[in-house]
Scaffold this motif. Structure first.
Motif, mmCIF file in Angstrom:
data_model
loop_
_atom_site.group_PDB
_atom_site.id
_atom_site.type_symbol
_atom_site.label_atom_id
_atom_site.label_comp_id
_atom_site.label_asym_id
_atom_site.label_seq_id
_atom_site.Cartn_x
_atom_site.Cartn_y
_atom_site.Cartn_z
ATOM 1 N N ILE A 172 65.566 62.877 121.610
ATOM 2 C CA ILE A 172 66.578 62.654 122.643
ATOM 3 C C ILE A 172 67.928 62.260 122.049
ATOM 4 O O ILE A 172 68.981 62.633 122.577
ATOM 5 C CB ILE A 172 66.099 61.571 123.653
ATOM 6 N N ILE A 173 67.926 61.542 120.923
ATOM 7 C CA ILE A 173 69.183 61.172 120.277
ATOM 8 C C ILE A 173 69.906 62.419 119.762
ATOM 9 O O ILE A 173 71.125 62.573 119.931
ATOM 10 C CB ILE A 173 68.938 60.191 119.108
ATOM 11 N N GLY A 174 69.152 63.308 119.140
ATOM 12 C CA GLY A 174 69.743 64.541 118.637
ATOM 13 C C GLY A 174 70.221 65.460 119.744
ATOM 14 O O GLY A 174 71.076 66.329 119.517
ATOM 15 N N ASN A 175 69.692 65.265 120.951
ATOM 16 C CA ASN A 175 70.075 66.110 122.084
ATOM 17 C C ASN A 175 71.304 65.602 122.835
ATOM 18 O O ASN A 175 71.731 66.247 123.797
ATOM 19 C CB ASN A 175 68.911 66.227 123.075
ATOM 20 N N VAL A 176 71.860 64.474 122.408
ATOM 21 C CA VAL A 176 73.026 63.908 123.106
ATOM 22 C C VAL A 176 74.160 64.916 123.251
ATOM 23 O O VAL A 176 74.742 65.050 124.341
ATOM 24 C CB VAL A 176 73.513 62.617 122.411
ATOM 25 N N PRO A 177 74.538 65.641 122.185
ATOM 26 C CA PRO A 177 75.617 66.631 122.357
ATOM 27 C C PRO A 177 75.296 67.705 123.389
ATOM 28 O O PRO A 177 76.174 68.176 124.106
ATOM 29 C CB PRO A 177 75.754 67.246 120.950
ATOM 30 N N ILE A 178 74.025 68.100 123.468
ATOM 31 C CA ILE A 178 73.609 69.096 124.452
ATOM 32 C C ILE A 178 73.725 68.510 125.856
ATOM 33 O O ILE A 178 74.181 69.180 126.792
ATOM 34 C CB ILE A 178 72.164 69.547 124.199
ATOM 35 N N ILE A 179 73.331 67.254 126.007
ATOM 36 C CA ILE A 179 73.406 66.582 127.299
ATOM 37 C C ILE A 179 74.859 66.482 127.757
ATOM 38 O O ILE A 179 75.177 66.700 128.926
ATOM 39 C CB ILE A 179 72.772 65.175 127.211
ATOM 40 N N ILE A 180 75.752 66.165 126.822
ATOM 41 C CA ILE A 180 77.178 66.090 127.138
ATOM 42 C C ILE A 180 77.687 67.452 127.589
ATOM 43 O O ILE A 180 78.463 67.562 128.547
ATOM 44 C CB ILE A 180 77.984 65.581 125.920
#
Length: 200
Positions: free
Chosen positions: A22-30
């Motif tokens: 989930i931390i690595g997915n932060v840019p995707i979430i943004i």
């Protein structure tokens, strides 16, 4: 039947945390938030949690019932991840921007396949071989708490990084996501598309 075991929970939690990333997915979430305008953190977390529990206890049965091979499921998930990575890296628009997508972005593609994706589902089936279902379920719940907290803090992370930092992270993690998608595809496509050797 195995008993409730905190050691098993810790092991399962660590494995799932690495797979969900989930931390690595932060840019995707943004990126998704920019397109949708709003992300419902609780809805995404609950949907992902339910999907993971359903797959934990009935995943193989459901796929067999639908006539879907686990390898095909993983390959399909890899293609969606590939599309998301392409958007992040090249700035292309692959997911149609309409109000319907805005309404369901917290479910697709956030809850599935980003959080509860093919890799996660496959991992859950694998964990059933080693750990008791109750321990895996607790590990899933603990991971979802972290997922919810990260989704809630996305706006603060966005402000902290700024536009430049977000742009850099999107490119970097886009490449990482692309690598994950390619690996997931390669690991499963070989067997999925294998053909019987021609007799000489």
């Amino acid at each position: 039947m195995k008993d409730f075991d905190w050691i098993e929970i810790a092991k399962a939690f660590t494995i799932l945390f690495a797979v969900i990333d989930i931390i690595g997915n932060v840019p995707i979430i943004i990126k998704l938030k920019e397109k949708a305008g709003e992300i419902h953190s609780l809805k995404a977390s609950i949907v992902a949690f339910i999907l993971m529990l359903v797959f934990l206890f009935a995943g193989e049965f459901l796929l067999q019932l639908l006539g879907v091979n686990i390898k095909a499921f993983a390959v399909a998930g890899s293609l969606i991840l590939f599309a998301l990575a392409a958007e992040m890296i090249f700035g292309v628009e692959l997911f149609k921007d309409d109000q319907t997508n805005y309404k369901i972005v917290s479910i697709v593609p956030l809850a599935f396949p980003l959080i509860a994706g093919a890799g996660t589902m496959t991992t859950l089936i694998s964990l059933r071989v080693e750990f008791a279902a109750i321990n895996i379920a607790v590990a899933v719940f603990l991971n979802m708490i972290l997922v919810y907290a990260t989704l809630r803090l996305t706006s603060r992370i966005e402000k902290l990084l700024g536009e430049g930092g977000i742009a850099i992270l999107q490119k970097v993690f886009g490449i990482i996501l692309l690598a994950i998608a390619v690996k997931l595809f390669a690991d499963n496509a070989k067997e999925l598309f294998a053909f019987a050797p021609v007799n000489q």
